[in-house]
Write a protein that holds these residues in place. Sequence first.
Motif, mmCIF file in Angstrom:
data_model
loop_
_atom_site.group_PDB
_atom_site.id
_atom_site.type_symbol
_atom_site.label_atom_id
_atom_site.label_comp_id
_atom_site.label_asym_id
_atom_site.label_seq_id
_atom_site.Cartn_x
_atom_site.Cartn_y
_atom_site.Cartn_z
ATOM 1 N N ASN A 1 -15.628 -107.690 75.019
ATOM 2 C CA ASN A 1 -16.132 -108.377 76.434
ATOM 3 C C ASN A 1 -16.739 -106.917 77.113
ATOM 4 N N THR B 1 -18.267 -104.475 75.980
ATOM 5 C CA THR B 1 -19.513 -104.040 75.399
ATOM 6 C C THR B 1 -20.509 -105.104 75.634
ATOM 7 N N ILE B 2 -20.178 -106.523 75.644
ATOM 8 C CA ILE B 2 -21.108 -107.442 75.782
ATOM 9 C C ILE B 2 -21.600 -107.426 77.110
ATOM 10 N N ARG C 1 -23.786 -104.705 78.151
ATOM 11 C CA ARG C 1 -25.060 -104.901 77.701
ATOM 12 C C ARG C 1 -25.842 -105.741 78.371
ATOM 13 N N LEU C 2 -25.170 -106.772 78.934
ATOM 14 C CA LEU C 2 -25.846 -108.018 79.470
ATOM 15 C C LEU C 2 -26.487 -107.377 80.913
ATOM 16 N N ASN D 1 -29.412 -105.109 80.446
ATOM 17 C CA ASN D 1 -30.545 -105.917 79.961
ATOM 18 C C ASN D 1 -31.108 -106.386 81.401
ATOM 19 N N MET E 1 -26.384 -114.971 80.431
ATOM 20 C CA MET E 1 -27.464 -114.259 81.448
ATOM 21 C C MET E 1 -27.488 -115.068 82.658
#
Lengths: 131, 154
Positions: free
Chosen positions: A23, A25-26, A29-30, A33, A117
């Motif tokens: 989580n 990491t994601i 990155r989200l 982004n 997102m």
Amino acid sequence: MAQSNKEKSTKITALVVDDDMINRTIHHRLLDNLGIENEVVGNGKEAVDVHCSGKNFDLILMDKDMPIMNGIEATRKLREMGIRSLIAGVSSRSTEQEIQEFMEAGLDDYLEKPLTMSKLVTIIRKIDSNG
Amino acid sequence: MEVGQMQRRLVDYTKSLSMEGFLDGQFLLLQQLQDESNPDFVVEVVSLFFGDSDKLLNDLTMVLDQPNVDFKKVDALVHQLKGSSSSIGAQRVKNACIAFRNYCEEQNIEACLRCLQQVNQEYCVVKNKLETLFRLEQQIVGAGGSIPMMEMGF
């Protein structure tokens, strides 16, 4: 529109608080982004410590169930410290009572995992509008 | 095989994983988060999932093997596995975990053991599928091609 939103978004900072590395990491990155500068920590105590070191964030994504200090305790502690960041609770456990308890600790919003997102954009718009 | 054929094979394989329920939209999100600045993002996250899952499944086997099963512990482990499988889009593993947690609540040891077997099976299958997918991607990159973007119809 996307470019101007991204430029505006680069001024927003965030802290990801989650004991699960996948989580972290994601979510990291989200946020990357979306052009949001962000840091990650592994539990509520680390979230409190990073604020005690003088750092501040526009947005805190706070997981509920964590070792050492969970999200409810950490949220309460941060509010007692006078932290006025937008704190969004994030969890996959979602009984009404648990959500209520988490909200009463001082959350501004609650999001169910997994984060997407569109869920993040909804939260970020609140920061932008509180501006 | 030329690059275009490899790319079509990859797209078809990825779509089949979605249609057969192995992967859901969350996996597509991971692919969308991968770019030139993070070219190995999906492999990195999925590798974390493999590492976590191997440990969780070992721990579950040990806990369920005890004479007095600690169902709270079993539930906590299954909850973790459900969370991580949901985060990477491993839909069948996630669904198997949801069923597993129901039997934890009932403290039904026989059903829990069957669920563990089911979760193990689903995990092995999706792990093989994902490793195949990554091999197909490597073949494309090795042949000088690029990984095609998946569409929302995934």
